[in-house]
Design a protein around this motif. Structure first.
Motif, PDB file in Angstrom:
ATOM      1  N   PRO A 165       8.899  -6.183  -6.172  1.00 33.70           N
ATOM      2  CA  PRO A 165       7.300  -5.635  -6.215  1.00 33.70           C
ATOM      3  C   PRO A 165       7.170  -4.584  -4.943  1.00 33.70           C
ATOM      4  CG  PRO A 165       7.071  -7.822  -5.783  1.00 33.70           C
ATOM      5  CD  PRO A 165       8.591  -7.670  -6.254  1.00 33.70           C
ATOM      6  N   ASN A 166       7.804  -4.952  -3.724  1.00 33.82           N
ATOM      7  CA  ASN A 166       7.711  -4.126  -2.900  1.00 33.82           C
ATOM      8  C   ASN A 166       8.137  -2.530  -2.722  1.00 33.82           C
ATOM      9  OD1 ASN A 166       6.493  -6.383  -1.385  1.00 33.82           O
ATOM     10  ND2 ASN A 166       8.453  -7.317  -0.654  1.00 33.82           N
ATOM     11  N   SER A 188       1.633 -12.506 -17.918  1.00 29.70           N
ATOM     12  CA  SER A 188       1.089 -11.794 -16.668  1.00 29.70           C
ATOM     13  C   SER A 188       2.744 -11.475 -15.979  1.00 29.70           C
ATOM     14  CB  SER A 188       0.480 -12.678 -15.861  1.00 29.70           C
ATOM     15  OG  SER A 188      -0.883 -13.118 -16.303  1.00 29.70           O
ATOM     16  N   GLU A 199      -4.676  -7.799  -6.711  1.00 33.63           N
ATOM     17  CA  GLU A 199      -3.848  -6.839  -5.962  1.00 33.63           C
ATOM     18  C   GLU A 199      -3.506  -5.660  -7.166  1.00 33.63           C
ATOM     19  OE1 GLU A 199      -0.402  -8.299  -4.254  1.00 33.63           O
ATOM     20  OE2 GLU A 199       0.625  -8.042  -6.226  1.00 33.63           O
ATOM     21  N   ALA A 200      -3.873  -5.640  -8.021  1.00 35.08           N
ATOM     22  CA  ALA A 200      -3.679  -4.427  -9.070  1.00 35.08           C
ATOM     23  C   ALA A 200      -4.739  -3.395  -8.903  1.00 35.08           C
ATOM     24  CB  ALA A 200      -3.810  -5.225 -10.654  1.00 35.08           C
ATOM     25  N   TYR A 209      -1.081  -5.108 -13.690  1.00 34.30           N
ATOM     26  CA  TYR A 209      -1.324  -6.273 -14.285  1.00 34.30           C
ATOM     27  C   TYR A 209      -1.482  -5.964 -15.875  1.00 34.30           C
ATOM     28  CZ  TYR A 209      -3.236 -10.881 -15.268  1.00 34.30           C
ATOM     29  OH  TYR A 209      -3.592 -12.150 -15.911  1.00 34.30           O
ATOM     30  N   THR A 214       2.784  -6.920 -11.237  1.00 32.90           N
ATOM     31  CA  THR A 214       2.000  -8.290 -10.220  1.00 32.90           C
ATOM     32  C   THR A 214       1.657  -9.122 -11.204  1.00 32.90           C
ATOM     33  OG1 THR A 214       0.541  -8.736  -8.529  1.00 32.90           O
ATOM     34  CG2 THR A 214      -0.113  -6.912 -10.085  1.00 32.90           C
ATOM     35  N   ARG A 215       1.675 -10.522 -10.582  1.00 31.17           N
ATOM     36  CA  ARG A 215       1.353 -11.356 -11.309  1.00 31.17           C
ATOM     37  C   ARG A 215      -0.224 -11.745 -10.902  1.00 31.17           C
ATOM     38  NH1 ARG A 215       5.940 -14.493 -10.466  1.00 31.17           N
ATOM     39  NH2 ARG A 215       6.964 -15.082 -12.528  1.00 31.17           N
ATOM     40  N   ASN A 216      -0.614 -11.116  -9.653  1.00 29.96           N
ATOM     41  CA  ASN A 216      -1.872 -11.342  -9.055  1.00 29.96           C
ATOM     42  C   ASN A 216      -2.718 -10.020  -9.514  1.00 29.96           C
ATOM     43  OD1 ASN A 216      -4.189 -12.098  -7.323  1.00 29.96           O
ATOM     44  ND2 ASN A 216      -3.188 -11.370  -5.521  1.00 29.96           N
ATOM     45  N   PHE A 248       5.870  -9.781 -13.709  1.00 30.41           N
ATOM     46  CA  PHE A 248       5.938  -9.561 -12.290  1.00 30.41           C
ATOM     47  C   PHE A 248       7.371  -8.935 -11.932  1.00 30.41           C
ATOM     48  CE2 PHE A 248       7.209 -11.227  -7.958  1.00 30.41           C
ATOM     49  CZ  PHE A 248       5.998 -10.510  -7.089  1.00 30.41           C
ATOM     50  N   HIS A 296       0.387  -1.088  -8.042  1.00 33.26           N
ATOM     51  CA  HIS A 296       0.706  -2.231  -8.969  1.00 33.26           C
ATOM     52  C   HIS A 296      -0.070  -2.199 -10.071  1.00 33.26           C
ATOM     53  CE1 HIS A 296       2.255  -3.466  -4.888  1.00 33.26           C
ATOM     54  NE2 HIS A 296       3.043  -4.136  -5.542  1.00 33.26           N
TER      55      HIS A 296
END
Length: 475
Positions: free
Chosen positions: A27-28, A21, A68-69, A35, A63-65, A23, A33
């Motif tokens: 990222p901002n 995953s 939020e993708a 994944y 993103t790792r999350n 990142f 985003h």
């Protein structure tokens, strides 16, 4: 299922069915985003770095999350049925997320996408985007198409695409080791293998772009590169400016000369193509690691012929002898398949005996998994019962454990130059690095705040298991 980040380089360089995953560092910067999870060989991990670069330029940050993708991508492998089953399971999980996330797109990339093409779109409706290994440049356009509610597909294979002009994004990199793709595709029509059908014909990347990428990595502080290809030894490129033919041996030397502080590895070799010229080049340069992955697949000449491996048992053993002669300290590993079509107990015993003869440091071992579309699927019957395949595989695994331990025990008392990659996986009180022979060597820190990551350290081996060396820093 372990999660493996692109930069988290481990002893097993060709893991099957594992994911990462990534990142992005900042990222901002991005309003959208993606994944991504990657499965299979090191080539897929390198491809994912190219994909990340393409998506960054299209306005997507990593993103790792997964929550939020806006875009979920699976970079897939078709080498074994288990890998495909794992991907299908993940797609089912992501579809549930899609049902509660308006606008979320799911894409399948890589070899499985190439093999199954429209099936996943039309029959199972698991994905919105399907992209083959040679079509990653089209991803931004396919995403736009999918955002309108259309199913987006590009699985065209290419005879030219090498992505040589795209600077890979080293997402989640350890800053020490990096993959560098030097060629794509494969011309070896091994009967069990789906790669020629999913990645197309061989084409070599131009040497200038490879050297530029390696030089850039060195300038950024990287200490190790692994040159990647389905069959690196068949690398072949003509430099028309200098009227020079660049073989793999020539390229290997050019990369080694970029910096004496840079370790150079490569994967994978086909036994028929690794030449004396390559072995002599390895011997000449201390910074070319003394390790060769030399897939054998079977120790039976009859089975090797059915596999279309183009060598015999005796020829392979002679190649091992030549490696030992020119590179006495070289580590050798292999790929081994148990239970290929019509394999007898005698054939199986031939595999065990060639393992003993070769004395592999480690192996990647599987039982045969028929892949639709391969030559074997068309020509032969998968006639070995699964319980027999599993029993033979277990005997291979058990023998490899003995060989690995014996290989490691030979290193007791020896001192090796180790490139420190980071903390040991088992204890933050220990460092972990690898020898030139690709063996993991763990040794204790002198203090918890010392900084050795990315440096070379001389370590004397004091103990071992079948998978790991343990030592103390040499004074």
């Amino acid at each position: 299922m372990d999660v493996l980040a692109i930069g988290d380089k481990v002893h097993d360089e060709a893991r099957q069915g594992e994911a990462f995953s990534p990142f992005a560092n900042d990222p901002n910067r991005y309003s959208k985003h993606f994944y991504i999870e990657s499965y299979g060989c090191a080539m897929n991990f390198a491809d994912s770095e190219v994909i990340a670069s393409i998506l960054n330029n299209a306005g997507f940050g990593a993103t790792r999350n997964v929550e939020e993708a806006n875009l979920i991508l699976l970079n897939t492998c078709s080498i074994r049925e288990k890998a495909e089953q794992t991907v299908r399971k993940r797609l089912t999980e992501f579809r549930k997320l899609k049902e509660r996330t308006p606008g979320l797109l799911i894409g399948m990339l890589g070899c499985m996408a190439e093999r199954l093409k429209a099936q996943l779109l039309e029959e199972e409706k698991l994905v919105d985007i399907v992209v083959g290994p040679d079509a990653y440049r089209s991803l931004p356009g396919l995403i736009e198409e999918a955002e309108t509610g259309q199913k987006a597909v590009n699985v065209l294979l290419s005879r030219e695409e090498t992505y040589s002009d795209i600077a890979p994004v080293r997402i989640d990199s350890n800053g020490i080791s990096a993959f560098v793709s030097i060629m794509r595709g494969c011309n070896n029509m091994c009967s069990f293998c789906v790669v020629p059908f999913t990645r197309g014909r061989e084409r070599s990347r131009d040497a200038y772009s490879i050297l530029h990428e390696v030089t850039d990595l060195v300038e950024k502080g990287y200490k190790e590169v692994t040159l990647l290809g389905q069959n690196v030894d068949s690398y072949y490129w003509i430099d028309e400016q200098k009227d020079e033919t660049v073989t793999f041996a020539v390229l290997l030397e050019k990369v080694a000369l970029v910096s004496p502080e840079l370790r150079v590895r490569f994967s994978t070799s086909h036994p028929k193509d690794i030449t004396d010229e390559v072995l002599h080049t390895m011997a000449r340069h201390e910074n070319i690691c003394k390790y060769i992955h030399l897939p054998v697949q079977s120790g039976s000449t009859r089975i090797l012929q059915l596999m279309n491996r183009t060598y015999t048992r005796e020829w392979y053993m002679a190649k091992v002898d030549r490696i030992r002669e020119l590179l006495p300290e070289c580590g050798i590993s292999a790929d081994i398949i148990a239970g290929f079509c019509t394999e007898t107990e005698e054939d199986h015993q031939d595999t065990l005996s060639i393992m003993r003869y070769s004395g592999y440091d480690m192996s990647y071992m599987f039982f045969y998994s028929e892949r639709p579309g391969t030559l074997a699927a068309r020509r032969y019957t998968d006639d070995i019962p699964e319980d027999v395949k599993k029993r033979r595989l277990q005997e291979i695994v058990d023998l490899q454990g003995q060989l690995s331990r014996a290989s490691n025990e030979k290193d007791l008392g020896k001192t090796f130059k180790v490139l420190v990659e980071g903390n040991s996986r088992k204890s933050d009180a220990d460092w972990m690095g690898r020898t030139s022979q690709n063996k993991v060597l763990v040794f204790p820190k002198k203090s918890m705040d010392e900084q050795l990551k990315g440096t070379y350290v001389m370590v004397k081996v004091t103990d071992c298991t079948k998978t790991t060396l343990r030592g103390e820093r040499s004074k």
